[in-house]
Design an enzyme around this catalytic site. Structure first.
Site, short mmCIF file in Angstrom:
data_model
loop_
_atom_site.label_atom_id
_atom_site.label_comp_id
_atom_site.label_asym_id
_atom_site.label_seq_id
_atom_site.Cartn_x
_atom_site.Cartn_y
_atom_site.Cartn_z
CG HIS A 37 -1.80 -1.19 1.34
ND1 HIS A 37 -1.34 -2.44 1.68
CD2 HIS A 37 -3.14 -1.32 1.15
CE1 HIS A 37 -2.35 -3.30 1.70
NE2 HIS A 37 -3.45 -2.65 1.38
CG HIS A 50 -6.02 1.87 -0.34
ND1 HIS A 50 -6.00 2.52 0.86
CD2 HIS A 50 -6.22 0.55 -0.06
CE1 HIS A 50 -6.18 1.64 1.83
NE2 HIS A 50 -6.33 0.43 1.29
CD GLU A 108 -19.16 -6.60 25.86
OE1 GLU A 108 -20.07 -6.94 26.63
OE2 GLU A 108 -19.32 -5.75 24.93
CG HIS A 159 -27.11 -13.76 27.65
ND1 HIS A 159 -27.98 -13.26 26.71
CD2 HIS A 159 -26.76 -12.70 28.44
CE1 HIS A 159 -28.17 -11.97 26.92
NE2 HIS A 159 -27.43 -11.61 27.96
#
Length: 685
Positions: free
Chosen positions: A29, A264, A418, A480
């Site tokens: 890149h 890019h 999280e 869960h």
């Protein structure tokens, strides 16, 4: 001091090196390095404190390339400033076993602080580095001894800003008022698919201001070196806010494709490189050229950094005279060593003691060791009361001005973040003075899978306190209840997954996790109470798997983890009394640790000549490496009282016995049963 032609030559040298290396590799890149070369030069030459001869100096400024695909920018900088990255290393860019891989890897390349590439992770690591600096400074700095006052700088792109993990982390950074964190946004309006107007039109400036960041703008990041310098100086002046500098650049500056997505992620074509070199005053017939005056300019900055370290070493020596305890503690931490005798604080249990949930047993460990291991710093993703991750008397890590805690506090309120928690912990661990831990439900560690993977790849010591580990959490139901989670993380190289069955195994999990300097760990802990088991001791459990209940001339080996081990023990009686089958029981709290034991030991636990059955209320994937047959849960769970859920899926002594009988019947006529440990091509790496 103004900028000279040599400064501009240094900038163009970075651009040309990026073009040469990506072309030579036919991969990479070039766009980001060519666009960000000016700000990289200003930052490294005028601001960064570092010593290339000692990349591990504690008080160095940290640099994180969050847009890690532009790593030739970082490799070029490391080379011209004198790190152990040679021109030959640049020529070996993206080749096997080089120290210049396709994205920055901290353990491969001197001067690379954290492993980046997956977008958003790097800036989140930078938040962790800044938090670790703030904590370390609060603990160790004394009047007249500012040992730790470094900045953390991070480059990031539009892709990083789109990824949710960066939003989580930067929101927390704003709340924590991390004035030592300066992020520079490469605002070039280009991603792989093209112009950002196709998918990313929000007002980033307002978003970051709402997070509590200072936001500055440099309108011409391609030429305005003075403006870049002024923005960084202004960022340093604000001590109670992190800063985002919006730097407007042209991707691939100098290329015929500049400003387009074509530059890019693809090397420049030969004619483009030719005109680029001619434009910047380089010989188009030569490659990988660094003018001597560029080396000289960069060597001066490196020498200045070395002088900073020398002065710091003198200060540290005086510090040792006045603050002997703190000095020895800091030196020990920087070596990655634990305090002598800390393990004596780990609790031990006997079968006479009451049944306790392993999440509660984890809390007991934390309360026993928090004073003995002062570098243990962590918290929870808004589940403190469920994860039980906060020891008695803990002080929160908070900005002093809020009145909620101090930077010396060791308990972190990560919020419902999280993924950011995982990435932040990676940065905290990389700082070198902290062992971080984070709590959530096991099922939601999956939210952070990208960060956990980078923990393993980066070889950092990070601990996940992952409670509510199975269908045993009960009424919350399948949303869960983890099924595939352990199989997923057990498949991850260099990651320990512990599922302890009782108190001694929980202490063993903490012991191995803390002494393993280069491996992250996940501790899967129960919500429901578990009995203290006969035959369970720390010394056996630290081997990852061991014989919990032996039986002479056994007909079958039952192998289990966590909350199912006690049910397997109960099944032994069921098998003996109702089926005349003798069963031995193996507890396997950690596959990864068991795998590195000697083959002789592993075969003593899982021997030839006897069939085996695994029992775990999870996916059975992976168990075939250890047992002949598997009893697991290859479907989602159910909502209800946990004992009812276990009964529904027959994880009872009777249900285990039924499957053990079937296993014995199936294998009884098979001669010379070989343990899965002895299978051909069974490779443990």
């Amino acid at each position: 001091m103004g900028y000279t032609d040599v400064d501009r030559l240094a900038i163009n040298t970075i651009r040309v090196l990026a073009a040469d290396a990506t072309a030579h590799a036919n991969s990479g890149h070039p766009g980001a390095p060519m666009g960000m070369a000016p700000v990289a030069h200003v930052l490294f030459n005028r601001f960064m404190k570092f010593n290339p001869k000692n990349p591990d100096w504690l008080n160095r400024d940290r640099f994180v390339l969050s847009n890690g695909h532009g790593c030739m920018l970082q490799y070029a900088l490391l080379h011209i400033y004198g790190y152990a990255v040679s021109l030959d290393d640049l020529k070996a860019f993206r080749t096997v076993d080089s120290i210049t891989p396709g994205h920055p890897e901290a353990h491969d390349t001197p001067g690379v602080e954290v492993t980046t590439g997956p977008l958003g992770q790097g800036i989140s690591n930078a938040v962790g580095l800044a938090m670790a600096q703030a904590h370390t400074a609060a603990v160790f700095n004394k009047p007249g001894f500012d040992l730790v006052d470094n900045y953390t700088y991070s480059f990031l792109g539009d892709g990083c800003l789109m990824e949710g993990v960066s939003s989580e982390a930067c929101s927390l950074a704003g709340h924590l008022q991390l004035g030592n964190l300066i992020a520079i946004w490469d605002d070039n309006k280009i991603t792989i698919d093209g112009d950002t107007n196709q998918a990313f039109t929000e007002d980033v400036v307002k978003r970051y201001e709402s997070y509590g960041w200072q936001v500055l703008t440099v309108g011409d990041g391609d030429h305005d070196l003075e403006g870049i310098e002024a923005a960084i100086k202004k960022a340093q002046e604000v001590k109670d806010k992190p800063t985002l500098i919006q730097l407007k650049t042209i991707i691939g500056f100098g290329s015929k494709q500049q400003g387009t997505h074509g530059v890019h992620g693809s090397p420049l074509k030969a004619d483009d490189i030719k005109q680029l070199k001619e434009k910047f005053g380089f010989n188009p017939e030569q490659s990988f050229v660094v003018p001597q005056e560029v080396y000289d300019l960069c060597n001066k900055a490196a020498a200045s950094g070395a002088a900073h370290e020398e002065e710091w070493n003198k200060l540290f020596a005086k510090y040792a005279e006045q603050y002997k305890t703190e000095h020895s503690d800091l030196v020990r931490r920087l070596k990655g060593e634990l305090p002598e005798g800390w393990e004596k604080h780990l609790p031990t249990y006997t079968p006479a003691e009451s049944a306790v949930a392993s999440r509660k047993l984890s809390e007991v460990v934390l309360n026993k060791i928090f004073e003995a291991v002062p570098e243990l710093v962590g918290g929870s993703a808004d589940l403190t009361g469920s994860n039980l991750t906060r020891w008695k008397g803990a002080i929160d890590f908070q900005p002093p001005a809020t009145g909620l805690g101090t930077y010396a506090g060791r308990y972190i309120r990560f919020g419902v973040r999280e993924h950011a928690m995982g990435a932040i912990m990676n940065g905290m661990a990389a700082y070198g003075t902290i062992i971080p831990y984070g709590g959530t439900f096991l099922n939601f560690v999956s939210y952070a899978a990208g960060a956990v993977r980078l923990s393993a790849l980066s070889r950092v010591r990070v601990m996940w306190i992952a409670t509510h580990d199975s269908i045993g959490l009960g009424e919350d139901g399948p949303t869960h209840q983890p099924i595939e989670t352990l199989a997923h993380f057990r498949a991850l190289p260099n990651c320990m997954v512990w599922r302890p069955a009782d108190g001694n195994e929980t202490s063993a999990a903490y012991y191995v996790s803390l002494v393993s300097k280069h491996t992250p760990s996940i501790l899967a802990l129960s919500r429901q109470n578990l009995p203290q088991l006969e035959g369970s001791v720390i010394d056996k459990a630290i081997k990852g798997g061991y014989v919990l209940h032996e039986q002479e001339k056994a007909d079958i080996t039952l192998v289990s983890t966590g909350s199912e081990v006690c049910i397997a023990i109960d099944a032994v009686k069921e098998l003996a009394e109702k089926h005349n089958i003798k069963a031995r029981v193996v507890s396997m709290p950690c596959f990864e640790v068991f795998d590195i034991q000697s083959k002789e030991y592993r075969l003593s636990v899982l021997p030839d000549g006897i069939p085996s059955l695994s029992i775990e209320v999870m996916s059975t994937m992976g168990w075939e490496r250890y047992t002949h047959e598997q009893f697991g849960l290859n479907r989602f769970g159910a909502s209800g009282a946990y004992k009812d859920v276990y009964k529904k899926f027959e994880f009872t002594p009777e249900g285990i016995a039924k499957r053990a009988v079937a296993t014995v019947d199936f294998w009884k006529d098979v001669p010379n049963i070989r343990s899965p440990i002895n299978r051909a091509f069974q490779q443990i790496i």
